[in-house]
Design an enzyme around this catalytic site. Sequence first.
Site, PDB file in Angstrom:
ATOM      1  N   LYS A  70       0.740  -1.417   0.120  1.00  0.00           N
ATOM      2  CA  LYS A  70      -0.017   0.243   0.181  1.00  0.00           C
ATOM      3  C   LYS A  70       0.766   1.438   0.059  1.00  0.00           C
ATOM      4  CE  LYS A  70      -1.795   1.567   4.158  1.00  0.00           C
ATOM      5  NZ  LYS A  70      -1.492   3.160   4.170  1.00  0.00           N
ATOM      6  N   ASN A  71       1.756   1.182   0.784  1.00  0.00           N
ATOM      7  CA  ASN A  71       2.473   2.497   0.869  1.00  0.00           C
ATOM      8  C   ASN A  71       3.459   2.870  -0.226  1.00  0.00           C
ATOM      9  OD1 ASN A  71       1.362   3.209   3.371  1.00  0.00           O
ATOM     10  ND2 ASN A  71       3.258   2.134   4.761  1.00  0.00           N
ATOM     11  N   ARG A  87      -8.305  -0.540   4.934  1.00  0.00           N
ATOM     12  CA  ARG A  87      -7.391   0.439   4.509  1.00  0.00           C
ATOM     13  C   ARG A  87      -6.145  -0.019   3.948  1.00  0.00           C
ATOM     14  NH1 ARG A  87      -5.804   4.074   8.143  1.00  0.00           N
ATOM     15  NH2 ARG A  87      -4.807   5.137   6.522  1.00  0.00           N
ATOM     16  N   CYS A 118      -6.054   8.564   9.908  1.00  0.00           N
ATOM     17  CA  CYS A 118      -5.939   7.794  11.357  1.00  0.00           C
ATOM     18  C   CYS A 118      -5.336   8.863  12.270  1.00  0.00           C
ATOM     19  CB  CYS A 118      -5.347   6.583  11.305  1.00  0.00           C
ATOM     20  SG  CYS A 118      -3.785   6.565  10.886  1.00  0.00           S
ATOM     21  N   ASP A 126       5.342   0.738  11.995  1.00  0.00           N
ATOM     22  CA  ASP A 126       4.233   0.077  11.510  1.00  0.00           C
ATOM     23  C   ASP A 126       4.227  -1.526  11.973  1.00  0.00           C
ATOM     24  OD1 ASP A 126       3.002   2.142  10.456  1.00  0.00           O
ATOM     25  OD2 ASP A 126       3.400   1.579   8.501  1.00  0.00           O
ATOM     26  N   ARG A 156       1.148  14.272  11.696  1.00  0.00           N
ATOM     27  CA  ARG A 156       2.070  14.015  10.950  1.00  0.00           C
ATOM     28  C   ARG A 156       1.949  15.250   9.855  1.00  0.00           C
ATOM     29  NH1 ARG A 156       0.641   7.889   9.010  1.00  0.00           N
ATOM     30  NH2 ARG A 156      -1.356   8.357   9.803  1.00  0.00           N
TER      31      ARG A 156
END
Length: 417
Positions: free
Chosen positions: A22-23, A397, A117, A305, A122
């Site tokens: 995803k990232n 997600r 989230c 993560d 950030r």
Amino acid sequence: MDKLLIEGGRVLSGEVGISGAKNAALPILCASLLTADSLDLSNVPHLNDISTMLRLLGDMGMHVTMDGVNGLSLNGKDLNNPVASYEMVKTMRASILVLGPLVARFGEARVSLPGGCAIGARPVDQHIKGLQAMGAEVTVEQGYVHAKASRLKGARICTDMVTVTGTENLMMAACLAEGETVIENAAREPEVVDLANCLIAMGARISGAGTDIIRIQGVERLHGAQHAIMPDRIETGTYLCAAAVTGGNVRLTGTSAAYLDSVVDKLMDAGCDVVVERDAIRLSAPAKLKSVSLRTAPYPAFPTDMQAQFMAINCVADGVATIRETIFENRFMHVSELARLGANIQIEGNNAIVRGVDHLEGATVMATDLRASASLIIAGLVAQGETLIDRIYHLDRGYERIEEKLAKLGAQVRRVR
């Protein structure tokens, strides 16, 4: 609203494939904004964040064509709306990644400040300062970042902090800038390297990706290309932890341990046997894990993560572990939910002291963010009885078909409404 029901106590075994990252996929989707030609991508995961990004690009005029199960073709020849509205951006912080490409190609962008989230602040100030250094006029008005530049100019940019999305945004912007851009204190994550590889395939001139100094020689235009999204290292680590906590024996395919040294080392410290193959990883776990302490930090150190997942396995490991979180200030929200399952965790500032217990007991718990959701699944797999996890939209997600993959490994898990 969907929930996940887990009957604990099953040992995970067998083989399952890992999805694209995803990232890595999110910034690469944004890279399609830099060219009028087609960018053809493979190994794109089916996730809510990916769908949100595709809708956002579609609103700007991007043509998106599905190609097989995990393939996409994006064509930006008719882009006519360099705006990312609050309604599209509010659920996903990665939406800020459209800012750099839009300014670089169209000379203007209007992007809502991102949501997402709640694991901590950030800020996007590093993105803004970098674009200003490249000659853009940037204002923040009514919750929107408005950037303008006739053509960006190469610059030396030293970020105040290591920021992955900031590095990615500025690297994309620099591809079409005039002259050389040097990004110092750049993020070194593999996903940054994957984006750089895609941009290079599109005609960009980039060196140093994967180090803390990235150099970009601007070009007049980028062209279309083909690129395969790298495997998801966090999904890989999550399944390794799930197998480890159940005393399992699994083989994960379509992935690599090349980006997981710190995670694999901790699993081996916990007593697991890990065998690395060319494009797969095998893990065999003991009946009882040993506690492992860790400290999160930017790549190549232990990833934030994976912090929640290791906290979950430490809950039933032998001994006491200290987990120090240095990236996000609110990333211990899963602690109270793990405590509902019987975990013994004490918070001291940005440290969590985890004392292993004999067993956890199933209960109803609530997911607070993406990786917290994964930690609750791991705990639920080893807990006695049923665990019901609420608000699993966080999971969707970032984890593709997680209940199907876990069931393939022998877990008793199903989605309920």
